[in-house]
Enzyme design. Structure first.
Site, PDB file in Angstrom:
ATOM      1  N   MET A   1       4.564 -37.779  38.452  1.00  0.00           N
ATOM      2  CA  MET A   1       3.542 -38.234  39.396  1.00  0.00           C
ATOM      3  C   MET A   1       2.255 -38.547  38.638  1.00  0.00           C
ATOM      4  O   MET A   1       1.168 -38.586  39.223  1.00  0.00           O
ATOM      5  CB  MET A   1       3.286 -37.172  40.467  1.00  0.00           C
ATOM      6  CG  MET A   1       4.538 -36.893  41.309  1.00  0.00           C
ATOM      7  SD  MET A   1       4.183 -36.268  42.959  1.00  0.00           S
ATOM      8  CE  MET A   1       3.326 -34.756  42.579  1.00  0.00           C
ATOM      9  N   GLY A   2       2.356 -38.740  37.321  1.00  0.00           N
ATOM     10  CA  GLY A   2       1.171 -39.065  36.529  1.00  0.00           C
ATOM     11  C   GLY A   2       0.313 -37.844  36.270  1.00  0.00           C
ATOM     12  O   GLY A   2       0.778 -36.703  36.363  1.00  0.00           O
TER      13      GLY A   2
ATOM     14  N   LEU B   1      -0.752 -36.951  33.369  1.00  0.00           N
ATOM     15  CA  LEU B   1       0.165 -36.421  32.360  1.00  0.00           C
ATOM     16  C   LEU B   1      -0.504 -35.412  31.436  1.00  0.00           C
ATOM     17  O   LEU B   1      -1.697 -35.492  31.153  1.00  0.00           O
ATOM     18  CB  LEU B   1       0.723 -37.587  31.533  1.00  0.00           C
ATOM     19  CG  LEU B   1       1.439 -38.666  32.347  1.00  0.00           C
ATOM     20  CD1 LEU B   1       1.926 -39.779  31.428  1.00  0.00           C
ATOM     21  CD2 LEU B   1       2.603 -38.090  33.146  1.00  0.00           C
ATOM     22  N   HIS B   2       0.307 -34.464  30.959  1.00  0.00           N
ATOM     23  CA  HIS B   2      -0.152 -33.472  29.984  1.00  0.00           C
ATOM     24  C   HIS B   2       0.980 -33.256  28.984  1.00  0.00           C
ATOM     25  O   HIS B   2       2.044 -33.918  29.082  1.00  0.00           O
ATOM     26  CB  HIS B   2      -0.555 -32.174  30.688  1.00  0.00           C
ATOM     27  CG  HIS B   2       0.477 -31.686  31.664  1.00  0.00           C
ATOM     28  ND1 HIS B   2       1.701 -31.198  31.269  1.00  0.00           N
ATOM     29  CD2 HIS B   2       0.496 -31.662  33.014  1.00  0.00           C
ATOM     30  CE1 HIS B   2       2.409 -30.857  32.320  1.00  0.00           C
ATOM     31  NE2 HIS B   2       1.707 -31.146  33.406  1.00  0.00           N
ATOM     32  N   ALA B   3       0.758 -32.329  28.063  1.00  0.00           N
ATOM     33  CA  ALA B   3       1.745 -32.124  26.990  1.00  0.00           C
ATOM     34  C   ALA B   3       3.127 -31.726  27.527  1.00  0.00           C
ATOM     35  O   ALA B   3       4.144 -31.972  26.877  1.00  0.00           O
ATOM     36  CB  ALA B   3       1.228 -31.080  26.005  1.00  0.00           C
TER      37      ALA B   3
ATOM     38  N   HIS C   1       4.619 -33.051  30.157  1.00  0.00           N
ATOM     39  CA  HIS C   1       5.332 -34.320  30.401  1.00  0.00           C
ATOM     40  C   HIS C   1       5.793 -34.937  29.082  1.00  0.00           C
ATOM     41  O   HIS C   1       6.889 -35.474  28.977  1.00  0.00           O
ATOM     42  CB  HIS C   1       4.417 -35.327  31.113  1.00  0.00           C
ATOM     43  CG  HIS C   1       4.021 -34.929  32.497  1.00  0.00           C
ATOM     44  ND1 HIS C   1       2.750 -34.526  32.827  1.00  0.00           N
ATOM     45  CD2 HIS C   1       4.737 -34.882  33.641  1.00  0.00           C
ATOM     46  CE1 HIS C   1       2.698 -34.242  34.119  1.00  0.00           C
ATOM     47  NE2 HIS C   1       3.882 -34.444  34.638  1.00  0.00           N
TER      48      HIS C   1
ATOM     49  N   LYS D   1       9.240 -25.580  34.593  1.00  0.00           N
ATOM     50  CA  LYS D   1       8.139 -24.961  35.339  1.00  0.00           C
ATOM     51  C   LYS D   1       8.424 -25.071  36.830  1.00  0.00           C
ATOM     52  O   LYS D   1       8.158 -24.156  37.600  1.00  0.00           O
ATOM     53  CB  LYS D   1       6.803 -25.614  35.004  1.00  0.00           C
ATOM     54  CG  LYS D   1       5.640 -24.703  35.357  1.00  0.00           C
ATOM     55  CD  LYS D   1       4.399 -25.460  35.666  1.00  0.00           C
ATOM     56  CE  LYS D   1       4.383 -25.742  37.114  1.00  0.00           C
ATOM     57  NZ  LYS D   1       3.422 -26.623  37.627  1.00  0.00           N
ATOM     58  N   ASP D   2       8.991 -26.224  37.234  1.00  0.00           N
ATOM     59  CA  ASP D   2       9.417 -26.412  38.627  1.00  0.00           C
ATOM     60  C   ASP D   2      10.913 -26.100  38.700  1.00  0.00           C
ATOM     61  O   ASP D   2      11.739 -26.979  38.943  1.00  0.00           O
ATOM     62  CB  ASP D   2       9.122 -27.842  39.066  1.00  0.00           C
ATOM     63  CG  ASP D   2       7.636 -28.142  39.026  1.00  0.00           C
ATOM     64  OD1 ASP D   2       6.879 -27.458  39.734  1.00  0.00           O
ATOM     65  OD2 ASP D   2       7.222 -29.036  38.267  1.00  0.00           O
TER      66      ASP D   2
ATOM     67  N   ARG E   1      -2.084 -29.827  38.102  1.00  0.00           N
ATOM     68  CA  ARG E   1      -3.017 -29.171  39.032  1.00  0.00           C
ATOM     69  C   ARG E   1      -3.992 -28.232  38.317  1.00  0.00           C
ATOM     70  O   ARG E   1      -4.959 -27.796  38.934  1.00  0.00           O
ATOM     71  CB  ARG E   1      -2.248 -28.434  40.124  1.00  0.00           C
ATOM     72  CG  ARG E   1      -1.567 -29.404  41.089  1.00  0.00           C
ATOM     73  CD  ARG E   1      -0.940 -28.715  42.281  1.00  0.00           C
ATOM     74  NE  ARG E   1      -0.578 -29.664  43.316  1.00  0.00           N
ATOM     75  CZ  ARG E   1       0.651 -30.156  43.516  1.00  0.00           C
ATOM     76  NH1 ARG E   1       1.638 -29.776  42.755  1.00  0.00           N
ATOM     77  NH2 ARG E   1       0.869 -31.024  44.483  1.00  0.00           N
TER      78      ARG E   1
HETATM   79  O1  PAF Z   1       7.831 -32.925  39.382  1.00  0.00           O
HETATM   80  C1  PAF Z   1       7.259 -33.961  39.773  1.00  0.00           C
HETATM   81  O2  PAF Z   1       6.340 -34.456  39.133  1.00  0.00           O
HETATM   82  C2  PAF Z   1       7.711 -34.608  41.067  1.00  0.00           C
HETATM   83  O3  PAF Z   1       8.119 -33.677  41.997  1.00  0.00           O
HETATM   84  C3  PAF Z   1       8.810 -35.674  40.858  1.00  0.00           C
HETATM   85  C4  PAF Z   1      10.085 -35.055  40.312  1.00  0.00           C
HETATM   86  C5  PAF Z   1       8.313 -36.753  39.915  1.00  0.00           C
HETATM   87  C6  PAF Z   1       9.157 -36.332  42.202  1.00  0.00           C
HETATM   88  O4  PAF Z   1       8.053 -36.933  42.778  1.00  0.00           O
END
Ligand code: PAF
Length: 276
Positions: A28-29, A31-33, A35, A148-149, A186
């Site tokens: 979802m943009g 971005l950090h390390a 990603h 993390k998720d 966040r």
């Molecule tokens: O983890 C995320 O950034 C979002 O939930 C994802 C997987 C890009 C879906 O919108």
């Protein structure tokens, strides 16, 4: 790096990739390390890397942070270019979800009702809907998601197996700041004072893990952990639980289990988890 902002162009690009090996990193943009570690993991075994940036409205609840979610597109694009991404796909909301859009992926086995799901109704259906849509458009060989998720990762794996969407889903370990705070878009919301408090979440998980091995008094430790997080300066704890990695059921068995936490610090909700 090619930046593609509409579906037709993505389809044309995809049709031209014959016998290619494509890895996909949906984001979802902001971005950090963390990603960038997904991109690095993708690059290890794949030639072509597609990243997406799309702030998905379907996964935000009415009182959540959709409108204030950071969208530094130019900076993100530069980071992805430097990281060696082949294609950045960033569709418009109106194109991905036109007025006629009427289809949602729904999780039915309860995986989405525990942990974050019990505090964010409909969130994981929104995640699954957009991820399925992006998988169908990008048709990658593998897709990369951060641990993390962890609940999101488990749910996407389930969906992917059920719907036979793409060959491989890969989980990548959580990247942390030097003080242990799990990297997250966040974290930008935190004030300076809150940023000092935030690592207590991870520190509490580590303290429970350390004692759990020797004491085996789970419920007492979890109660201590919740109190410690609040004492550290968090407003409240949404959950602090030990669950199995495979099906996210509550467990007291230390093998293949994780401690999961979500807590509120000012206006920010932070989550984390560690293997125990
Ligand atoms: O983890 C995320 O950034 C979002 O939930 C994802 C997987 C890009 C879906 O919108």
């Amino acid at each position: 790096m090619v930046i593609i902002k509409n579906i037709q162009q993505l389809k044309q690009w995809r049709a031209a990739q014959v016998q290619s090996d494509i890895a996909f990193v949906p984001t979802m943009g902001a971005l950090h390390a963390g990603h960038l570690s997904l991109i690095d993991a993708a690059k290890r075994n794949h030639q072509i890397i597609v990243a997406s940036i799309f702030v998905n409205p379907l996964q935000f609840g009415a009182n959540e942070d959709l409108s204030r979610y950071p969208r530094p597109f130019e900076r993100d694009a530069e980071l992805l270019r430097e990281a060696g991404v082949t294609v950045l796909f960033s569709p418009q909301i109106s194109e991905l979800y036109p007025a006629t859009f009427a289809t949602q992926v729904r999780i039915t086995n309860g995986l989405d009702k525990v942990l974050c799901g019990s505090h964010r109704a409909g969130h994981f259906d929104g995640v699954c809907t957009v991820v399925a849509l992006l998988f169908v458009l990008v048709r990658p060989d593998a897709a990369f998601f951060g641990e993390k998720d962890f609940q999101q990762l488990a749910i996407i794996k389930r969906m992917n197996e059920d719907l036979h969407l793409i060959p491989q889903i890969i989980g990548v370990p959580t990247m942390r700041e030097a003080d242990g705070l799990a990297m997250s878009s966040r974290n930008q919301y935190l004030s300076e004072a809150e940023r000092q408090i935030a690592p207590k979440l991870y520190q509490t998980l580590c303290a429970i893990k350390g004692q759990y091995q020797s004491l085996n008094e789970l419920s007492g430790l979890l109660e201590w952990g919740k109190a410690n997080i609040v004492k550290s300066g968090f407003n409240s704890v949404d959950y602090l639980e030990l669950r199995s990695e495979a099906d996210l059921q509550l467990t007291e068995i230390p093998q293949k289990a994780r401690l999961f936490v979500a807590a509120r610090l000012g206006n920010t909700r932070l989550i984390d988890n560690i293997a125990i």
